[in-house]
Design an enzyme around this catalytic site. Structure first.
Site, mmCIF file in Angstrom:
data_model
loop_
_atom_site.group_PDB
_atom_site.id
_atom_site.type_symbol
_atom_site.label_atom_id
_atom_site.label_comp_id
_atom_site.label_asym_id
_atom_site.label_seq_id
_atom_site.Cartn_x
_atom_site.Cartn_y
_atom_site.Cartn_z
ATOM 1 N N HIS A 1 -3.252 -74.984 -14.841
ATOM 2 C CA HIS A 1 -4.585 -75.479 -14.474
ATOM 3 C C HIS A 1 -4.634 -77.008 -14.459
ATOM 4 O O HIS A 1 -5.623 -77.609 -14.889
ATOM 5 C CB HIS A 1 -5.678 -74.877 -15.362
ATOM 6 C CG HIS A 1 -5.929 -73.428 -15.062
ATOM 7 N ND1 HIS A 1 -5.099 -72.418 -15.491
ATOM 8 C CD2 HIS A 1 -6.891 -72.837 -14.326
ATOM 9 C CE1 HIS A 1 -5.552 -71.262 -15.057
ATOM 10 N NE2 HIS A 1 -6.637 -71.476 -14.328
ATOM 11 N N CYS B 1 1.662 -78.208 3.435
ATOM 12 C CA CYS B 1 1.910 -78.542 2.024
ATOM 13 C C CYS B 1 1.602 -79.994 1.695
ATOM 14 O O CYS B 1 1.651 -80.398 0.525
ATOM 15 C CB CYS B 1 3.345 -78.200 1.643
ATOM 16 S SG CYS B 1 3.663 -76.437 1.658
ATOM 17 N N GLU C 1 7.283 -70.069 -6.063
ATOM 18 C CA GLU C 1 5.970 -70.590 -5.655
ATOM 19 C C GLU C 1 5.196 -69.577 -4.835
ATOM 20 O O GLU C 1 3.974 -69.661 -4.725
ATOM 21 C CB GLU C 1 6.108 -71.920 -4.920
ATOM 22 C CG GLU C 1 6.887 -71.875 -3.628
ATOM 23 C CD GLU C 1 6.935 -73.235 -2.928
ATOM 24 O OE1 GLU C 1 7.310 -74.221 -3.588
ATOM 25 O OE2 GLU C 1 6.594 -73.301 -1.748
HETATM 26 ZN ZN LIG Z 1 2.829 -75.415 -2.056
#
Ligand SMILES: [Zn+2]
Length: 123
Positions: free
Chosen positions: A74, A30, A113
């Site tokens: 975006h 990440c 997420e």
């Molecule tokens: Zn992530």
């Protein structure tokens, strides 16, 4: 019929955003730039309006939240003011603080997420 008890409404949206988490060590996946199809769930608690038969118009909720979501959809989240460290927790906080000002019945924002992880604020 009594209208003293509240209803709970949820409005769900999806945004596509890129991010990296700068506080993580470089070996953590990440820490690299990557994308998420975030699911955002806005929870509202409110009383029934006996005239309309609803608490709040979902279309109105969408219209009010659109300018906020457009700042994220975006976009690279790290470049959004206030989200330099865009963890899901920080994203939930960022959204709640802003959305609650325009939608006072908002009680919680949930950020998913991935299909298997989610974060809510406040609880
Ligand atoms: Zn992530």
């Amino acid at each position: 019929m009594s209208y003293t008890m509240k209803f709970e409404l949820k409005s769900q949206f999806q945004i596509e955003s890129a991010r990296f988490l700068p506080k993580l060590p470089s070996e953590h996946p990440c820490s690299r730039m990557h994308g998420h199809s975030f699911i955002l769930i806005f929870t509202f608690h409110g009383h029934l309006n006996p005239e309309t038969g609803w608490v709040q118009d979902y279309h109105e909720i969408s219209d009010i939240l659109k300018p906020l979501l457009n700042q994220l959809d975006h976009h690279v989240l790290n470049e959004v003011p206030g989200l330099t460290n865009p963890t899901s927790e920080m994203l939930a906080l960022w959204l709640f603080e802003r959305a609650q000002k325009v939608l006072p019945d908002l009680v919680r924002v949930t950020v998913k997420e991935t299909p298997t992880t989610e974060c809510s604020f406040p609880i």
